[in-house]
Scaffold this active site. Structure first.
Site, PDB file in Angstrom:
ATOM      1  N   ARG B  15     -49.947  69.847 -70.912  1.00 14.34           N
ATOM      2  CA  ARG B  15     -48.632  69.203 -70.944  1.00 14.34           C
ATOM      3  C   ARG B  15     -48.629  67.953 -70.067  1.00 14.34           C
ATOM      4  O   ARG B  15     -48.714  66.836 -70.546  1.00 14.34           O
ATOM      5  CB  ARG B  15     -47.558  70.210 -70.475  1.00 14.34           C
ATOM      6  CG  ARG B  15     -46.136  69.818 -70.847  1.00 14.34           C
ATOM      7  CD  ARG B  15     -45.499  68.779 -69.953  1.00 14.34           C
ATOM      8  NE  ARG B  15     -45.443  69.175 -68.533  1.00 14.34           N
ATOM      9  CZ  ARG B  15     -45.032  68.372 -67.566  1.00 14.34           C
ATOM     10  NH1 ARG B  15     -44.646  67.139 -67.840  1.00 14.34           N
ATOM     11  NH2 ARG B  15     -45.033  68.779 -66.304  1.00 14.34           N
ATOM     12  N   ASP B  16     -48.599  68.122 -68.775  1.00 13.73           N
ATOM     13  CA  ASP B  16     -48.503  66.964 -67.887  1.00 13.73           C
ATOM     14  C   ASP B  16     -49.738  66.085 -68.009  1.00 13.73           C
ATOM     15  O   ASP B  16     -49.660  64.856 -67.906  1.00 13.73           O
ATOM     16  CB  ASP B  16     -48.334  67.441 -66.431  1.00 13.73           C
ATOM     17  CG  ASP B  16     -47.700  66.376 -65.542  1.00 13.73           C
ATOM     18  OD1 ASP B  16     -47.524  65.237 -66.007  1.00 13.73           O
ATOM     19  OD2 ASP B  16     -47.359  66.692 -64.393  1.00 13.73           O
ATOM     20  N   HIS B 210     -49.314  65.521 -57.278  1.00 14.91           N
ATOM     21  CA  HIS B 210     -50.126  64.454 -57.872  1.00 14.91           C
ATOM     22  C   HIS B 210     -50.986  63.859 -56.764  1.00 14.91           C
ATOM     23  O   HIS B 210     -50.599  63.837 -55.602  1.00 14.91           O
ATOM     24  CB  HIS B 210     -49.229  63.388 -58.502  1.00 14.91           C
ATOM     25  CG  HIS B 210     -48.626  63.836 -59.804  1.00 14.91           C
ATOM     26  ND1 HIS B 210     -49.034  63.350 -61.025  1.00 14.91           N
ATOM     27  CD2 HIS B 210     -47.669  64.757 -60.068  1.00 14.91           C
ATOM     28  CE1 HIS B 210     -48.333  63.943 -61.985  1.00 14.91           C
ATOM     29  NE2 HIS B 210     -47.501  64.799 -61.445  1.00 14.91           N
ATOM     30  N   CYS B 241     -46.973  60.131 -65.360  1.00 11.41           N
ATOM     31  CA  CYS B 241     -45.625  60.249 -65.922  1.00 11.41           C
ATOM     32  C   CYS B 241     -45.251  58.954 -66.616  1.00 11.41           C
ATOM     33  O   CYS B 241     -45.381  57.883 -66.023  1.00 11.41           O
ATOM     34  CB  CYS B 241     -44.626  60.571 -64.818  1.00 11.41           C
ATOM     35  SG  CYS B 241     -42.929  60.596 -65.411  1.00 11.41           S
ATOM     36  N   ASN B 250     -52.083  64.774 -61.958  1.00 15.32           N
ATOM     37  CA  ASN B 250     -51.974  65.922 -61.070  1.00 15.32           C
ATOM     38  C   ASN B 250     -53.279  66.064 -60.327  1.00 15.32           C
ATOM     39  O   ASN B 250     -54.333  65.657 -60.796  1.00 15.32           O
ATOM     40  CB  ASN B 250     -51.784  67.197 -61.892  1.00 15.32           C
ATOM     41  CG  ASN B 250     -50.460  67.220 -62.601  1.00 15.32           C
ATOM     42  OD1 ASN B 250     -50.369  66.772 -63.732  1.00 15.32           O
ATOM     43  ND2 ASN B 250     -49.447  67.718 -61.941  1.00 15.32           N
TER      44      ASN B 250
END
Lengths: 304, 304
Positions: B15-16, B210, B241, B250
Site C-alpha cells: 500500500r504505502d 519514514h 506520499c 517508509n
C-alpha cells in the site's frame, strides 16, 4: 526534550570521505572542504592520511593539503591518519596537530589494510606514541573492525578490550572504536563504551560509525547517551574503505546534526552550512552523496 | 545483549510502498508481494488503499488485489486503508479483515490529503467505526503528520493527544502515530507513546516511520523500548506520499530486522526472505530501492 548533553564531532570527509572515491579530488578542493568545515564550526578535522600513495593514491597529496592549511586557522586541530611509524613521521613533518594511528581488531582485515598482524599493529602503537611525544603532539588510536570484520565475522568485545588495555600503556589522548563495515547495533555501542570507560577515566573515547546497514544514527545516539567524547562523521556521508568490500560512507555529519539539534544535544555546529558543503562536495565528486538531509531539507524549513 | 522484547511488524509496501510509484504495478505483482511477505512470516499486511482512483491511480485495482488474496492465507490479517466512509465501505465489500482509517494532525496536510479539516476527519472516525463494527471488523486509526507537517511545521504533542482522546471514544483496535515526512527524533517517539499509553491500557499502539531524515531505525528502536505494539515498515524501503513534498519511503523492513535481530528483539520474520523480496521488488519497479541491507548484505554473511 533536551538531553542536556553535548558531543564534539570530528569532520573526517577530507580523509575517510575521499580516500575511496574514483574521482581524484584536487588539493585545492580538499583545502576548501576543510575551510568550509571550519566555517561550519568544526574544531577538529581529520584532514589527511599518510598512507602509501601506491595503495591509496587519493591521499598522495597529503603534504600539499597540509601546506595549504597549516597556520591559517588558529585553534583548528588538523588530524593526520597514520597506518605505521613512517606515516606518523610524515604527519609530524607536515605539521599535523594530532596523529591518529590505526590498529585493527581482526586478523584478516589487519592483513589487508596494513599488511600486518593484529599483534604487530597493536605493538606498533609504542613507536607511533614515541614519535608523537617527541613532536609534542597528542596521539589518538582508532581500532578498526571493532564491531565486526568483513572477513572474520564477529569480533568479541573482550578482544577489543584486550587491545584497549595494551593501547592505554602508550597514554593516548583518545581511543576510537570504528565500525568499519557498518554492522554495529546500539547495545554493542553501549556495552563497548561502558567497558572501555571502566578501564580508564582519563583517556577520551571516540566512535566512528559507517551507515552501511542504516544503523549509523542510532549508534551515534547510543554513543552520546553513553558519554562518548568524540564522534567522527563525514559531510555528505561520503566515504568507504578501499579494503572493506561493500563498505559505504561514514554516517553523514548533517544527518547526525539534524537528530542532535532536534534532541537538544549540543555540537556547536551549523547544520545549514554543513548541508551547503555537502551540496558543494556532491558537485566536486560529480555524483549524488548519501546524505539524507541534503535530499530532504531541514525540518522545520528555514527561510532561505 | 538480548533486550527480551518483541514487536509485530506490519508490512505496508503493497500500500504505502507502491502508492507513489510512477510505474503502475500490476495486481498480480501486488498479490505476489503479499504472498512473499506471508512466506517471510508476516501476519499483518496493509494490502490495499481504498482512495479515490482519480487521486491515487496506483491503488485503483484494490478490489482486484483483494480478490486474489481473500481466503487463501488463513490467519493473515489483510488491512485496507480508508480515507473516508466510502473507502471503509469498499474495504468491507472487498473482505478486508481490518480497516485502517486515516486522520491528520495538521490542517494544511488534512486539506491536501483528504480535502477536509482536522476536526472533520477526527469526527469521521465514528462513521468508519460504525461501518467496521457492523461488519465485525477491527478498526485501526492512523494519525498522519503526528510528528510534524510539511506545510504547518511543528505539531505539538498536546494536539496529537487531544486527537487520541477523541479517537478512543470510537474504541479502535489500535492507534498509529505516523511520521509522514520523516522528521521525528527518538525522544519525541518516547514521549508520544508514554503519553498515549497513559490514556488507555486496552488500545494497541502503532508507529509508522519514514526514513526521510535518516531517523527511521533510531525512532523504531525508541518505539520498541517504549513498548509499542506494532510498527509499520515497507520491504525495500519503497514509498512516499503523493501529497507530501520530498517524502521518501517508509523505513525498510529489512533494515529494521537487521537491527532488531542483532539486538535480540523478536519479530518472527525471516530477514533473508525479506531481502529477497526487496531484490524482486526492485526488479518490478525497474530501479534501485532505498534498502541498506539489500545493498550491504547481512552481517555476519550467511551461506548461500
Amino acid at each position: 526534550m533536551s538531553q542536556n548533553r553535548s558531543v564534539e564531532i570530528i569532520e573526517v570527509a577530507p580523509r575517510d570521505g575521499l580516500q575511496n572515491e574514483k574521482v581524484m579530488v584536487s588539493a585545492a578542493d580538499k583545502i576548501a572542504l576543510v575551510e568550509r568545515s571550519v566555517a561550519a564550526g568544526f574544531r577538529h578535522v581529520e584532514a589527511v592520511s599518510f598512507a602509501n600513495p601506491k595503495r591509496v593514491p587519493q591521499m598522495a597529496d597529503a603534504e600539499a593539503v597540509m601546506e595549504g592549511l597549516v597556520g591559517r586557522h588558529p585553534g583548528l586541530n588538523l588530524i593526520g591518519l597514520a597506518l605505521n611509524a613512517r606515516g606518523a613521521e610524515r604527519a609530524v613533518a607536515a605539521r599535523c596537530t594530532q596523529i591518529n594511528y590505526v590498529v585493527v581488531a581482526s586478523e584478516t582485515f589487519a592483513n589487508r589494510n596494513q599488511n600486518a598482524s593484529v599483534a604487530d599493529l597493536v605493538a606498533g602503537t609504542k613507536e607511533v606514541a614515541a614519535i608523537a611525544r617527541a613532536a609534542g603532539l597528542p596521539m589518538s588510536v582508532s581500532i578498526a573492525t571493532a564491531f565486526g570484520c568483513p572477513f572474520d565475522g564477529e569480533v568479541p568485545v573482550e578482544r577489543v578490550m584486550a587491545i584497549v588495555e595494551t593501547l592505554l600503556a602508550s597514554d593516548p589522548f583518545d581511543i576510537g572504536f570504528a565500525d568499519t563495515i557498518g554492522c554495529a547495533v546500539p547495545p554493542q555501542v553501549t556495552e563497548m563504551l561502558a567497558r572501555a570507560q571502566a578501564l580508564s577515566r582519563t583517556v577520551k573515547w571516540r566512535c566512528h560509525f559507517h551507515d552501511t546497514r542504516n544503523t549509523g544514527v542510532a549508534n551515534a545516539i547510543a554513543a552520546v547517551m553513553a558519554g562518548v567524547d568524540f564522534l567522527d562523521a563525514s559531510t555528505g556521508g561520503v566515504g568507504g574503505c578501499p579494503f572493506a568490500p561493500a563498505a559505504t560512507g561514514n554516517v553523514a555529519t548533517e544527518d547526525l546534526l539534524y537528530t542532535f539539534d532536534r534532541m537538544g544535544i549540543a555540537t556547536g555546529l551549523d547544520i545549514a552550512t554543513v548541508i551547503d558543503t555537502a551540496r558543494w562536495l556532491s558537485g566536486v565528486l560529480g555524483k549524488p552523496v548519501p546524505s539524507a538531509l541534503l535530499r530532504a531539507g531541514l525540518f522545520p524549513a528555514r527561510a532561505a
